[in-house]
Motif scaffolding. Sequence first.
Motif, mmCIF file in Angstrom:
data_model
loop_
_atom_site.group_PDB
_atom_site.id
_atom_site.type_symbol
_atom_site.label_atom_id
_atom_site.label_comp_id
_atom_site.label_asym_id
_atom_site.label_seq_id
_atom_site.Cartn_x
_atom_site.Cartn_y
_atom_site.Cartn_z
ATOM 1 N N PRO A 266 33.741 -2.073 36.343
ATOM 2 C CA PRO A 266 34.002 -3.254 37.174
ATOM 3 C C PRO A 266 34.616 -2.838 38.507
ATOM 4 C CG PRO A 266 34.913 -3.503 34.951
ATOM 5 C CD PRO A 266 34.559 -2.067 35.112
ATOM 6 N N GLU A 267 34.153 -3.465 39.594
ATOM 7 C CA GLU A 267 34.649 -3.112 40.920
ATOM 8 C C GLU A 267 35.321 -4.298 41.624
ATOM 9 O OE1 GLU A 267 31.207 -1.512 42.815
ATOM 10 O OE2 GLU A 267 31.109 0.241 41.481
ATOM 11 N N GLU A 268 34.733 -5.487 41.531
ATOM 12 C CA GLU A 268 35.329 -6.669 42.137
ATOM 13 C C GLU A 268 35.263 -7.825 41.151
ATOM 14 O OE1 GLU A 268 33.800 -7.729 45.942
ATOM 15 O OE2 GLU A 268 33.971 -5.699 46.765
ATOM 16 N N SER A 269 36.303 -8.662 41.147
ATOM 17 C CA SER A 269 36.355 -9.758 40.189
ATOM 18 C C SER A 269 37.248 -10.878 40.691
ATOM 19 C CB SER A 269 36.881 -9.246 38.842
ATOM 20 O OG SER A 269 37.122 -10.322 37.956
ATOM 21 N N ASP A 270 36.799 -12.128 40.455
ATOM 22 C CA ASP A 270 37.670 -13.274 40.702
ATOM 23 C C ASP A 270 37.870 -14.069 39.400
ATOM 24 O OD1 ASP A 270 35.258 -14.543 40.319
ATOM 25 O OD2 ASP A 270 35.184 -15.515 42.278
ATOM 26 N N LEU A 271 37.692 -13.362 38.272
ATOM 27 C CA LEU A 271 37.814 -14.005 36.970
ATOM 28 C C LEU A 271 39.243 -14.454 36.700
ATOM 29 C CD1 LEU A 271 35.672 -11.555 34.842
ATOM 30 C CD2 LEU A 271 34.989 -13.777 35.710
ATOM 31 N N ALA A 272 39.382 -15.563 35.989
ATOM 32 C CA ALA A 272 40.704 -16.072 35.625
ATOM 33 C C ALA A 272 40.631 -16.743 34.263
ATOM 34 C CB ALA A 272 41.214 -17.058 36.667
ATOM 35 N N ILE B 208 26.097 -8.024 37.894
ATOM 36 C CA ILE B 208 26.983 -9.158 38.132
ATOM 37 C C ILE B 208 27.086 -9.931 36.826
ATOM 38 C CG2 ILE B 208 25.056 -10.533 39.074
ATOM 39 C CD1 ILE B 208 27.208 -12.076 40.700
ATOM 40 N N ALA B 209 28.296 -10.200 36.393
ATOM 41 C CA ALA B 209 28.554 -10.961 35.172
ATOM 42 C C ALA B 209 29.235 -12.269 35.560
ATOM 43 C CB ALA B 209 29.437 -10.168 34.222
ATOM 44 N N ILE B 210 28.725 -13.375 35.043
ATOM 45 C CA ILE B 210 29.234 -14.698 35.410
ATOM 46 C C ILE B 210 29.712 -15.423 34.157
ATOM 47 C CG2 ILE B 210 28.657 -16.925 36.449
ATOM 48 C CD1 ILE B 210 26.443 -15.471 38.013
ATOM 49 N N ARG B 211 30.972 -15.841 34.175
ATOM 50 C CA ARG B 211 31.522 -16.676 33.102
ATOM 51 C C ARG B 211 31.691 -18.087 33.658
ATOM 52 N NH1 ARG B 211 32.297 -11.006 33.100
ATOM 53 N NH2 ARG B 211 32.842 -10.295 31.007
ATOM 54 N N THR C 77 36.105 -21.093 17.347
ATOM 55 C CA THR C 77 34.763 -21.542 17.724
ATOM 56 C C THR C 77 34.569 -21.328 19.220
ATOM 57 O OG1 THR C 77 35.559 -23.813 18.037
ATOM 58 C CG2 THR C 77 34.598 -23.265 15.886
ATOM 59 N N ALA C 78 33.322 -21.181 19.624
ATOM 60 C CA ALA C 78 33.022 -20.938 21.031
ATOM 61 C C ALA C 78 32.995 -22.241 21.811
ATOM 62 C CB ALA C 78 31.672 -20.231 21.160
ATOM 63 N N LEU C 79 33.423 -22.167 23.077
ATOM 64 C CA LEU C 79 33.245 -23.301 23.979
ATOM 65 C C LEU C 79 31.760 -23.418 24.337
ATOM 66 C CD1 LEU C 79 36.275 -22.870 26.449
ATOM 67 C CD2 LEU C 79 36.148 -24.242 24.357
ATOM 68 N N ASP C 80 31.418 -24.484 25.060
ATOM 69 C CA ASP C 80 30.015 -24.709 25.410
ATOM 70 C C ASP C 80 29.592 -23.947 26.664
ATOM 71 O OD1 ASP C 80 29.606 -26.392 23.257
ATOM 72 O OD2 ASP C 80 30.201 -28.197 24.368
ATOM 73 N N GLY C 81 30.512 -23.162 27.244
ATOM 74 C CA GLY C 81 30.185 -22.453 28.481
ATOM 75 C C GLY C 81 29.236 -21.288 28.262
ATOM 76 N N ARG C 82 28.944 -20.564 29.348
ATOM 77 C CA ARG C 82 27.969 -19.475 29.297
ATOM 78 C C ARG C 82 28.557 -18.188 29.875
ATOM 79 N NH1 ARG C 82 22.768 -20.895 32.388
ATOM 80 N NH2 ARG C 82 21.883 -19.247 31.078
ATOM 81 N N PHE C 83 28.087 -17.076 29.343
ATOM 82 C CA PHE C 83 28.402 -15.755 29.871
ATOM 83 C C PHE C 83 27.075 -15.047 30.101
ATOM 84 C CE2 PHE C 83 30.075 -11.307 28.450
ATOM 85 C CZ PHE C 83 29.893 -10.819 29.735
ATOM 86 N N THR C 84 26.704 -14.848 31.360
ATOM 87 C CA THR C 84 25.433 -14.218 31.692
ATOM 88 C C THR C 84 25.678 -12.933 32.477
ATOM 89 O OG1 THR C 84 25.226 -15.579 33.695
ATOM 90 C CG2 THR C 84 24.154 -16.385 31.704
ATOM 91 N N VAL C 85 24.773 -11.974 32.302
ATOM 92 C CA VAL C 85 24.879 -10.689 32.981
ATOM 93 C C VAL C 85 23.529 -10.343 33.587
ATOM 94 C CG1 VAL C 85 25.456 -8.244 32.758
ATOM 95 C CG2 VAL C 85 26.582 -9.927 31.282
ATOM 96 N N GLU C 86 23.530 -10.009 34.877
ATOM 97 C CA GLU C 86 22.322 -9.559 35.561
ATOM 98 C C GLU C 86 22.485 -8.063 35.822
ATOM 99 O OE1 GLU C 86 18.556 -9.891 37.157
ATOM 100 O OE2 GLU C 86 19.701 -11.646 36.513
ATOM 101 N N MET C 87 21.645 -7.237 35.185
ATOM 102 C CA MET C 87 21.727 -5.789 35.330
ATOM 103 C C MET C 87 20.545 -5.312 36.168
ATOM 104 S SD MET C 87 22.989 -4.800 31.460
ATOM 105 C CE MET C 87 23.752 -3.248 31.950
#
Length: 219
Positions: free
Chosen positions: A159-165, A119-122, A102-112
């Motif tokens: 992808p060029e830069e990321s601080d995802l974890a 920019i993609a934000i998790r 099941t999915a968590l309640d968080g969001r994954f948004t992408v601005e193109m």
Amino acid sequence: MGRLVTLVLVVGLVVAACAGDGDGGSTTSSPADPSTTQDASTTTESADMTTTTSAAATTTTEPSSASGDDCLVGSWELDSKAFVENFDSIMTEAGMPDAEVTALDGRFTVEMSADGTYIAIRDQWGFNMATPEGTVIIEINGDETGSWSTDGSTLSINPEESDLAVESFVEVDGELVALPFGQVPIEAPPGLATNSEFECSADVLRVANEGVESVLNRN
């Protein structure tokens, strides 16, 4: 616990498979030169002389967006509930048909953007995977930036830069325990993969890659 570790390893493979190889093969096309000038010559003949005059003929081409497809430009949010349905067959193939994702309640948004960047934000985005041995929780946070382009119906992501974890936990008998992997830096988690087939409409963007489909709704 052995099955739980196996499950987390499977999820790691899913992340890589959904994301593609990350190098994107992405190319951003430059706007066309707005003016192309050609010399056109006209010749007038008379009985005693020949006169040649030159006139400049100008052709104008409007600049185009880097994508070549304005439909993709804008803000999109992944339908996480629909996305985790991809895991049913993946878990079955991994020998864990009883794993319930099941999915968590968080969001994954992408601005193109029209200039071919994104920019993609998790934000607390991820999955719960319930098994008879316990529940594995995978949570992804952070930002990713890069470039995008299209070639026909193919979408390339670079992808060029990321601080995802990624943070991974297991819940057993109400106790939440961090898995040995701890916090794992990643470049491109699932949801938007390079070299994907896409269909874009006014409100919905569908992206398919290696049997995994992502549905994004326009914000």
